[in-house]
Scaffold this active site. Structure first.
Site, mmCIF file in Angstrom:
data_model
loop_
_atom_site.group_PDB
_atom_site.id
_atom_site.type_symbol
_atom_site.label_atom_id
_atom_site.label_comp_id
_atom_site.label_asym_id
_atom_site.label_seq_id
_atom_site.Cartn_x
_atom_site.Cartn_y
_atom_site.Cartn_z
ATOM 1 N N ASP A 108 19.659 55.248 60.497
ATOM 2 C CA ASP A 108 18.623 56.614 60.772
ATOM 3 C C ASP A 108 19.156 57.699 60.070
ATOM 4 O OD1 ASP A 108 16.330 56.992 63.776
ATOM 5 O OD2 ASP A 108 17.443 58.561 63.223
ATOM 6 N N ASP A 125 18.034 59.048 54.738
ATOM 7 C CA ASP A 125 16.873 59.704 54.778
ATOM 8 C C ASP A 125 15.899 58.075 54.018
ATOM 9 O OD1 ASP A 125 14.417 60.184 54.026
ATOM 10 O OD2 ASP A 125 14.472 62.267 53.655
ATOM 11 N N TYR A 177 -1.783 59.460 58.161
ATOM 12 C CA TYR A 177 -0.463 57.965 59.557
ATOM 13 C C TYR A 177 -1.685 56.374 58.759
ATOM 14 C CZ TYR A 177 1.560 55.946 63.803
ATOM 15 O OH TYR A 177 2.480 55.040 63.710
#
Ligand SMILES: NC(=O)c1ccc[n+]([C@@H]2O[C@H](COP(=O)([O-])OP(=O)(O)OC[C@H]3O[C@@H](n4cnc5c(N)ncnc54)[C@H](O)[C@@H]3O)[C@@H](O)[C@H]2O)c1
Length: 281
Positions: free
Chosen positions: A37, A63, A155
């Site tokens: 994460d 990342d 998205y």
């Protein structure tokens, strides 16, 4: 992959939400899990919580929209567990802006985290999974928005991309002993609506979600639906079952099935419109 016990999984976005639910479900099935994460504090809490259940887990901060950080995370996974069988490309952000408001930075952030991380995850981990000959599974988290363009433009685009990549690779990787699944969740109770907490500084100040227009109303409705959404741990169990059964699509509920069928009907209507003009062969 029918026997999960003792296998090794790498799960991105595992510090919270769906990724944590998947890590918990896999760990409960005896899988060794490397949690990955960008948020160090959330990652530490997740690893600590799982280690307290006697699970064999570790954490690596990365990342995932940066290929070199994913590569380093893969190296750490091999150093810690020796091999890897299951890749879960789950990290993602609800970001980007509507038409007229979007910027290159908002597109690049969303494409980097939601799509390129999946491309690179497969590029980096695919050969590692293949190398031991024990088979494996790749699960990537898209969304219902990967099958109907129901949210913001970037998205939708990234999630359609994850579905396309998964559908294509499912065919290509079968002969290499790797199953490929795509997870298309509906509304799940997570922190997705606060994704901007994780915008890397290289994208500068991304514009805040627009207030006082159509987008604000949509955001409020989505926030409420997500607050009342499905438990991410339940989604984790579905993913565990999807890995065991090599499901091509992992859905979480039936809420959007009629809208997806409507899209298919619209596509069929497009063919019908030209059907009698097609030359007979
Ligand atoms: N919650 C929903 O209703 C829903 C619906 C459909 C799809 N999804 C998808 O589920 C996935 C997980 O999201 P969630 O709902 O659990 O949200 P979440 O915000 O609770 O969890 C996302 C996790 O990804 C991590 N992350 C963000 N950017 C990252 C980066 N660059 N590198 C590494 N980690 C990063 C975050 O720190 C967080 O732990 C996403 O791909 C999202 O698009 C969620």
């Amino acid at each position: 992959m029918q026997h999960l016990e003792g296998k090794v999984a790498f799960v991105t976005g595992a510090g919270s939400g769906i990724g944590l639910g998947i890590a918990q479900a896999l760990a409960a099935a005896g899988v060794k899990v490397m949690l990955c994460d960008i948020e160090q504090a959330a990652l530490d809490r997740a690893v600590e919580g799982l280690a307290a259940t006697n699970a064999d887990v570790a954490g690596v901060r990365a990342d995932v929209s940066l290929k070199e950080e994913l590569q380093k995370a893969a190296d750490e996974t091999i150093a810690r567990f020796g091999k890897v069988h299951i890749l879960v490309n789950n990290a993602g952000v609800g970001g980007g802006a509507e038409y007229g408001k979007w910027t290159d930075a908002s597109w690049n952030w969303t494409i980097g985290v939601n799509l390129m991380s999946v491309v690179w995850g497969i590029e980096v981990f695919g050969p590692l999974i293949e190398s031991h000959g024990e088979g494996g599974q790749i699960v990537s988290t898209a969304s219902i928005a990967g099958l109907i363009a129901a949210t913001g433009p970037s998205y939708n685009v990234t999630k359609y991309g994850v579905v396309a990549l998964s559908e294509g690779l499912r065919v290509d990787l079968a002969s290499r002993g790797i199953g490929v699944s795509v997870l298309c969740p509906g509304f799940i109770r997570t922190q997705i609506m606060d994704s901007r907490r994780n915008v890397p500084t290289r994208f500068g100040e991304l514009e805040q979600q627009n207030e006082g227009d159509g987008a604000a109303e949509f955001v409020q409705l989505a926030r409420e639906a997500i607050e009342n959404g499905i438990d991410p741990r339940y989604v984790g169990e579905l993913v565990r079952e999807g890995i065991e059964g090599d499901w091509p699509y992992i859905f979480t509920d039936l809420q959007f099935e009629p809208l997806i069928n409507e899209r298919f009907a619209n596509i069929t209507a497009g063919f019908d419109r030209i059907r009698d003009r097609v030359p007979q062969r």
